[in-house]
Enzyme design. Structure first.
Site, mmCIF file in Angstrom:
data_model
loop_
_atom_site.group_PDB
_atom_site.id
_atom_site.type_symbol
_atom_site.label_atom_id
_atom_site.label_comp_id
_atom_site.label_asym_id
_atom_site.label_seq_id
_atom_site.Cartn_x
_atom_site.Cartn_y
_atom_site.Cartn_z
ATOM 1 N N ASN A 86 -16.238 19.495 -45.001
ATOM 2 C CA ASN A 86 -16.930 18.264 -44.579
ATOM 3 C C ASN A 86 -18.381 18.560 -44.212
ATOM 4 O OD1 ASN A 86 -15.203 15.725 -44.527
ATOM 5 N ND2 ASN A 86 -13.808 17.267 -43.693
ATOM 6 N N ARG A 119 -12.991 24.805 -19.356
ATOM 7 C CA ARG A 119 -13.539 23.887 -20.352
ATOM 8 C C ARG A 119 -14.941 23.409 -19.979
ATOM 9 N NH1 ARG A 119 -10.149 21.765 -24.445
ATOM 10 N NH2 ARG A 119 -8.057 22.443 -23.994
ATOM 11 N N HIS A 157 -10.888 12.229 -39.035
ATOM 12 C CA HIS A 157 -9.463 12.523 -38.872
ATOM 13 C C HIS A 157 -8.736 12.163 -40.170
ATOM 14 C CE1 HIS A 157 -5.740 13.260 -36.789
ATOM 15 N NE2 HIS A 157 -5.269 12.153 -37.320
HETATM 16 C C1 GRF Z 1 -10.365 17.912 -42.346
HETATM 17 O O1 GRF Z 1 -9.205 17.518 -43.009
HETATM 18 C C2 GRF Z 1 -10.691 16.961 -41.224
HETATM 19 O O2 GRF Z 1 -10.285 15.659 -41.476
HETATM 20 C C3 GRF Z 1 -9.878 17.526 -40.077
HETATM 21 O O3 GRF Z 1 -9.953 18.922 -40.241
HETATM 22 C C4 GRF Z 1 -10.190 19.239 -41.608
HETATM 23 C C5 GRF Z 1 -11.423 20.065 -41.636
HETATM 24 O O4 GRF Z 1 -11.723 20.517 -42.932
HETATM 25 N N1 GRF Z 1 -10.375 17.047 -38.817
HETATM 26 P P1 GRF Z 1 -13.133 21.166 -43.257
HETATM 27 O O5 GRF Z 1 -13.330 22.314 -42.281
HETATM 28 O O6 GRF Z 1 -14.170 20.131 -43.100
HETATM 29 O O7 GRF Z 1 -12.994 21.654 -44.673
#
Ligand code: GRF
Length: 216
Positions: free
Chosen positions: A17, A68, A112
């Site tokens: 992403n 945290r 998500h």
């Molecule tokens: C993705 O499927 C996103 O929706 C979820 O974690 C995964 C991360 O994938 N939150 P990447 O690291 O972006 O390839």
């Protein structure tokens, strides 16, 4: 073109992403730029992606903090120093608390891999398949301290096939993730997104007319 919105992208793994956001920001008319990538885990593929794109990276390993709050203080400091205006969680596998979220209210978004509010948390694709649901998808939403909650900005829908496995469904959804994350950023950076009564309002929103029926 007016000033670009400064993005900080937080990752914990593969970084696909992140890559989709980098690709989008390469287009000269895209209204945002990535100014820092922060990882809470060292030696992950996503860090190499950022380095290759000449984006400053920082590792803030949660394991080196006793609590945290101090981890989140460090994140806050790094984001502030980089003059970040919008934080994009992209596969960031740490739950953030109000300690950080309140300081960045409506300025942190997450991706998500399900149609929220269904299937919050982990193992989403398996749970979607086993539920018998005929559709799944992905969601970009503003972050609140309750996990995978917060005003929904954009979603993409995928039909679940009868013989889908968690992997086949995940890979089809990932293709859509890579489209809607840049789109959400573009909408926010173009000031088309506002929140009213806990729901996102989109200026000039056009909804598709199509109805999806599965199976046909
Ligand atoms: C993705 O499927 C996103 O929706 C979820 O974690 C995964 C991360 O994938 N939150 P990447 O690291 O972006 O390839």
């Amino acid at each position: 073109m007016s000033k670009k919105l400064k993005l900080g992208v937080l990752i914990s793994g593969r970084g696909s992403n992140l890559q989709s956001l980098i690709d989008a920001t390469k287009k000269h008319d895209f209204p945002a730029e990535i100014v820092i990538v922060i990882a809470n885990v060292p030696n992950i593929a996503g860090l190499e992606i950022a380095t290759k794109a000449n984006i400053p990276v920082q590792i803030i390993n949660h394991k080196t903090f006793n609590e945290r709050k101090s981890f989140e203080d460090e994140l806050h400091g790094a984001l502030t120093k980089a003059k970040v205006e919008l934080v994009c969680l992209a596969g960031f596998m740490r739950i953030l608390t109000d300690h950080l979220i309140n300081r960045w209210l409506d300025k942190i978004i997450n991706i998500h891999p399900s149609l929220l509010p269904s299937f919050k948390g982990l193992n989403t694709h398996n749970r979607a398949i086993e539920s018998g649901a005929k559709f799944s998808g992905c969601t970009i939403h503003f972050v609140r301290s309750e996990m995978d909650c917060g005003p929904i900005i954009i979603q993409a829908v995928i039909a679940i096939k009868q013989n889908d496995t968690s992997d086949t469904l995940a890979s089809r959804i990932l293709v859509e993730e890579h489209k809607i994350y840049p789109l959400a950023v573009q909408l926010i950076a173009s000031k088309k997104v506002s929140i009213k009564n806990g729901r996102v309002r989109l200026r000039d929103a056009v909804s598709p007319r199509t109805t999806l029926i599965n199976p046909r």
